[in-house]
Enzyme design. Structure first.
Site, PDB file in Angstrom:
ATOM      1  N   ASP A   1      -7.758  -8.346   5.624  1.00  0.00           N
ATOM      2  CA  ASP A   1      -7.111  -9.318   6.511  1.00  0.00           C
ATOM      3  C   ASP A   1      -7.296  -9.000   7.994  1.00  0.00           C
ATOM      4  O   ASP A   1      -7.177  -9.882   8.842  1.00  0.00           O
ATOM      5  CB  ASP A   1      -5.604  -9.385   6.215  1.00  0.00           C
ATOM      6  CG  ASP A   1      -5.342  -9.991   4.857  1.00  0.00           C
ATOM      7  OD1 ASP A   1      -6.122 -10.862   4.440  1.00  0.00           O
ATOM      8  OD2 ASP A   1      -4.363  -9.587   4.206  1.00  0.00           O
TER       9      ASP A   1
ATOM     10  N   HIS B   1      -3.987  -0.149   1.920  1.00  0.00           N
ATOM     11  CA  HIS B   1      -4.326  -0.844   0.679  1.00  0.00           C
ATOM     12  C   HIS B   1      -3.936   0.032  -0.498  1.00  0.00           C
ATOM     13  O   HIS B   1      -4.119   1.240  -0.452  1.00  0.00           O
ATOM     14  CB  HIS B   1      -5.821  -1.186   0.608  1.00  0.00           C
ATOM     15  CG  HIS B   1      -6.131  -2.243  -0.378  1.00  0.00           C
ATOM     16  ND1 HIS B   1      -6.271  -1.979  -1.725  1.00  0.00           N
ATOM     17  CD2 HIS B   1      -6.261  -3.590  -0.233  1.00  0.00           C
ATOM     18  CE1 HIS B   1      -6.506  -3.113  -2.356  1.00  0.00           C
ATOM     19  NE2 HIS B   1      -6.494  -4.110  -1.485  1.00  0.00           N
TER      20      HIS B   1
HETATM   21  N1  ACO Z   1       1.169   0.458   8.603  1.00  0.00           N
HETATM   22  C1  ACO Z   1       1.723   1.683   8.762  1.00  0.00           C
HETATM   23  N2  ACO Z   1       1.814   2.572   7.761  1.00  0.00           N
HETATM   24  C2  ACO Z   1       1.340   2.233   6.573  1.00  0.00           C
HETATM   25  C3  ACO Z   1       0.748   0.987   6.343  1.00  0.00           C
HETATM   26  C4  ACO Z   1       0.667   0.088   7.412  1.00  0.00           C
HETATM   27  N3  ACO Z   1       0.121  -1.119   7.254  1.00  0.00           N
HETATM   28  N4  ACO Z   1       0.368   0.914   5.060  1.00  0.00           N
HETATM   29  C5  ACO Z   1       0.702   2.058   4.494  1.00  0.00           C
HETATM   30  N5  ACO Z   1       1.294   2.852   5.410  1.00  0.00           N
HETATM   31  C6  ACO Z   1       1.779   4.221   5.191  1.00  0.00           C
HETATM   32  C7  ACO Z   1       3.101   4.218   4.473  1.00  0.00           C
HETATM   33  O1  ACO Z   1       4.160   4.131   5.378  1.00  0.00           O
HETATM   34  C8  ACO Z   1       3.026   5.525   3.758  1.00  0.00           C
HETATM   35  O2  ACO Z   1       3.252   6.549   4.724  1.00  0.00           O
HETATM   36  P1  ACO Z   1       4.124   7.848   4.362  1.00  0.00           P
HETATM   37  O3  ACO Z   1       3.364   8.502   3.231  1.00  0.00           O
HETATM   38  O4  ACO Z   1       4.140   8.615   5.620  1.00  0.00           O
HETATM   39  O5  ACO Z   1       5.453   7.315   3.902  1.00  0.00           O
HETATM   40  C9  ACO Z   1       1.573   5.651   3.361  1.00  0.00           C
HETATM   41  O6  ACO Z   1       0.864   4.876   4.302  1.00  0.00           O
HETATM   42  C10 ACO Z   1       1.269   5.140   1.960  1.00  0.00           C
HETATM   43  O7  ACO Z   1       1.669   3.779   1.910  1.00  0.00           O
HETATM   44  P2  ACO Z   1       2.347   3.056   0.686  1.00  0.00           P
HETATM   45  O8  ACO Z   1       3.513   2.261   1.195  1.00  0.00           O
HETATM   46  O9  ACO Z   1       2.604   4.004  -0.433  1.00  0.00           O
HETATM   47  O10 ACO Z   1       1.225   2.080   0.255  1.00  0.00           O
HETATM   48  P3  ACO Z   1       1.345   0.961  -0.844  1.00  0.00           P
HETATM   49  O11 ACO Z   1       0.199   1.136  -1.748  1.00  0.00           O
HETATM   50  O12 ACO Z   1       2.685   0.916  -1.483  1.00  0.00           O
HETATM   51  O13 ACO Z   1       1.230  -0.350   0.024  1.00  0.00           O
HETATM   52  C11 ACO Z   1       0.330  -2.119   1.242  1.00  0.00           C
HETATM   53  C12 ACO Z   1       0.026  -1.014   0.240  1.00  0.00           C
HETATM   54  C13 ACO Z   1       1.481  -2.977   0.729  1.00  0.00           C
HETATM   55  C14 ACO Z   1      -0.912  -2.990   1.366  1.00  0.00           C
HETATM   56  C15 ACO Z   1       0.708  -1.467   2.586  1.00  0.00           C
HETATM   57  O14 ACO Z   1      -0.385  -0.709   3.057  1.00  0.00           O
HETATM   58  C16 ACO Z   1       1.134  -2.490   3.612  1.00  0.00           C
HETATM   59  O15 ACO Z   1       2.305  -2.877   3.644  1.00  0.00           O
HETATM   60  N6  ACO Z   1       0.204  -2.959   4.502  1.00  0.00           N
HETATM   61  C17 ACO Z   1       0.514  -3.987   5.473  1.00  0.00           C
HETATM   62  C18 ACO Z   1       0.457  -5.369   4.816  1.00  0.00           C
HETATM   63  C19 ACO Z   1      -0.977  -5.757   4.503  1.00  0.00           C
HETATM   64  O16 ACO Z   1      -1.873  -5.650   5.303  1.00  0.00           O
HETATM   65  N7  ACO Z   1      -1.166  -6.275   3.294  1.00  0.00           N
HETATM   66  C20 ACO Z   1      -2.468  -6.827   2.861  1.00  0.00           C
HETATM   67  C21 ACO Z   1      -3.049  -6.012   1.748  1.00  0.00           C
HETATM   68  S1  ACO Z   1      -4.625  -6.605   1.295  1.00  0.00           S
HETATM   69  C22 ACO Z   1      -4.322  -8.109   0.587  1.00  0.00           C
HETATM   70  O17 ACO Z   1      -3.430  -8.297  -0.157  1.00  0.00           O
HETATM   71  C23 ACO Z   1      -5.136  -9.269   0.966  1.00  0.00           C
END
Ligand code: ACO
Length: 374
Positions: A314, A263
């Site tokens: 979710d 998140h």
């Molecule tokens: N699975 C694996 N790794 C993840 C995930 C994930 N779901 N989410 C974040 N990470 C990792 C990233 O790869 C990154 O790792 P690194 O530092 O080694 O490169 C680190 O965690 C930080 O992640 P960011 O991409 O910077 O997080 P950001 O804030 O940009 O993205 C997001 C947030 C889009 C929600 C992301 O966590 C994601 O894509 N999750 C999966 C989709 C999801 O569940 N979305 C629902 C969000 S809640 C809602 O809207 C209802």
């Protein structure tokens, strides 16, 4: 942290775009507060009608005001025949969120009052959407499944009628409680991507329907509300507890983002996920079927060990909705029918104190180019 001149915050991370009285997230506690009330207090005590009222009118309703609001929402539930004809005519393999987006757009094109900039007419359109989106979602689900749509039952509460229109059955108490809680939990969540989209469109003094269509367009994405479908599909792909470790390891090795994890604001835990996790466990136990909960729990443990990433709202909402009979394909639509309440509050707030939303880009392209005449 203050922004420096020309500083770019990728994904607008940490940028404060508005003052708002609607909700507040503190990702460090972590907590979600809506109109001053903590989400745990809200989910334990309010129905969807009550949180929708709280969002629209900034205060909890008295018994009389709630009765009037409930009666008004009920009176608005039926959708025009042309929407039903549209739902019947779309190809069976249409994406439900795209169908909902188009149906809301159609409602806008049928509203002769589109564009009237007055809070009361905007409020009425928003109440209509809160009441009618479930009817659209349910009709589409049934038509898609080869069944006939069901007319709203005005004797039932918002959630009970919604469940009835989708399944044709009256929900038992546990099922209804779970479904209503899901709608309550998803109703509002500060300036997430879809709410921001709604506010951007409203900020141009466009109309309510265009603003909500923008919200639907944003929430359907797999990084936002669309992650709920992805979460359930992932649990199905994992299939059993024993597969969870390798599944998570492989996904992380391939740098895949697992739906339902991570998140932007909550880095230490999503309070909504905590509530939904215990609700899912309780419902699973009451039905002697903990298969999906067990898989989810194991995958959560693996994610914590391997990457230290937390489940978001979710993750457990997906198996909970699945348990109570909602097909995967419909889950983002359910999320949308809850979030319309929060969008409505933000649309009213934006319209009530509007300033065009217009950020800047830091230019990093070419310069000094000259057109060569040929
Ligand atoms: N699975 C694996 N790794 C993840 C995930 C994930 N779901 N989410 C974040 N990470 C990792 C990233 O790869 C990154 O790792 P690194 O530092 O080694 O490169 C680190 O965690 C930080 O992640 P960011 O991409 O910077 O997080 P950001 O804030 O940009 O993205 C997001 C947030 C889009 C929600 C992301 O966590 C994601 O894509 N999750 C999966 C989709 C999801 O569940 N979305 C629902 C969000 S809640 C809602 O809207 C209802």
């Amino acid at each position: 942290m203050a922004l420096k001149d020309n500083e770019v915050r990728e994904g607008l991370e940490g940028v404060v775009a508005f003052e708002s009285t609607i909700s507040h997230i503190d990702g460090t506690v972590p907590e979600l507060v809506i109109r001053g009330y903590d989400i745990n207090d809200i989910v334990n005590n309010l129905t969807f009608e009550q949180i929708a009222y709280l969002l629209l009118f900034s205060e909890l309703p008295s018994a009389n005001k709630l009765a009037d609001f409930d009666a008004e929402l009920k009176s608005l539930r039926c959708i025009p025949n042309s929407i039903l004809e549209f739902l019947t005519g779309v190809p069976g393999n249409s994406q439900p969120m795209s169908v909902l987006r188009t149906a809301v757009s159609m409602l806008g094109s049928m509203d002769s009052g589109v564009g009237v900039p007055d809070q009361n007419s905007i409020l009425l359109k928003l109440k209509t959407l809160i009441a009618q989106i479930p009817t659209i979602v349910a009709a589409q689900a049934r038509i898609h499944a080869g069944e006939t749509s069901i007319e709203p039952d005005l004797s039932l509460s918002h959630s009970s009628n919604y469940y009835y229109m989708v399944t044709g059955e009256i929900a038992d108490e546990k099922t209804l409680n779970a479904f209503d809680s899901i709608l309550v939990i998803y109703a509002e969540h500060e300036i997430n991507a879809s709410t921001f989209a709604c506010r951007v469109v409203m900020g141009t003094e466009s109309d309510v329907y265009s603003s909500v269509v923008a919200g639907i367009s944003a929430i359907k994405g797999p990084l936002h509300g669309g992650a709920i479908d992805g979460s359930m599909n992932m649990l199905k792909e994992i299939g059993c507890v024993e597969n969870a470790e390798n599944y998570v390891k492989d996904a992380l090795a391939q740098k895949r983002k697992l739906p339902g994890f991570g998140h932007r604001v909550y880095r230490a835990g999503d309070p909504r996920a905590h509530v939904l996790k215990s609700m899912t466990l309780e419902l699973a136990n009451s039905r002697n079927n903990s298969k999906w909960f067990d898989i989810a729990l194991e995958a959560e443990k693996q994610m914590a060990n391997l990457k230290n990433i937390i489940p978001n709202v979710d993750y457990y909402a997906a198996p909970l909705l699945y348990h109570i009979g909602f097909p995967v394909i419909l889950m983002t639509n359910v999320v949308t029918s809850a979030r319309i309440a929060g969008w409505s509050a933000h649309i009213l707030e934006q319209h009530g104190n509007n300033r065009l939303i217009r950020p800047r880009a830091k230019y990093i392209g070419k310069s000094g180019m000259k057109i060569q005449k040929t």
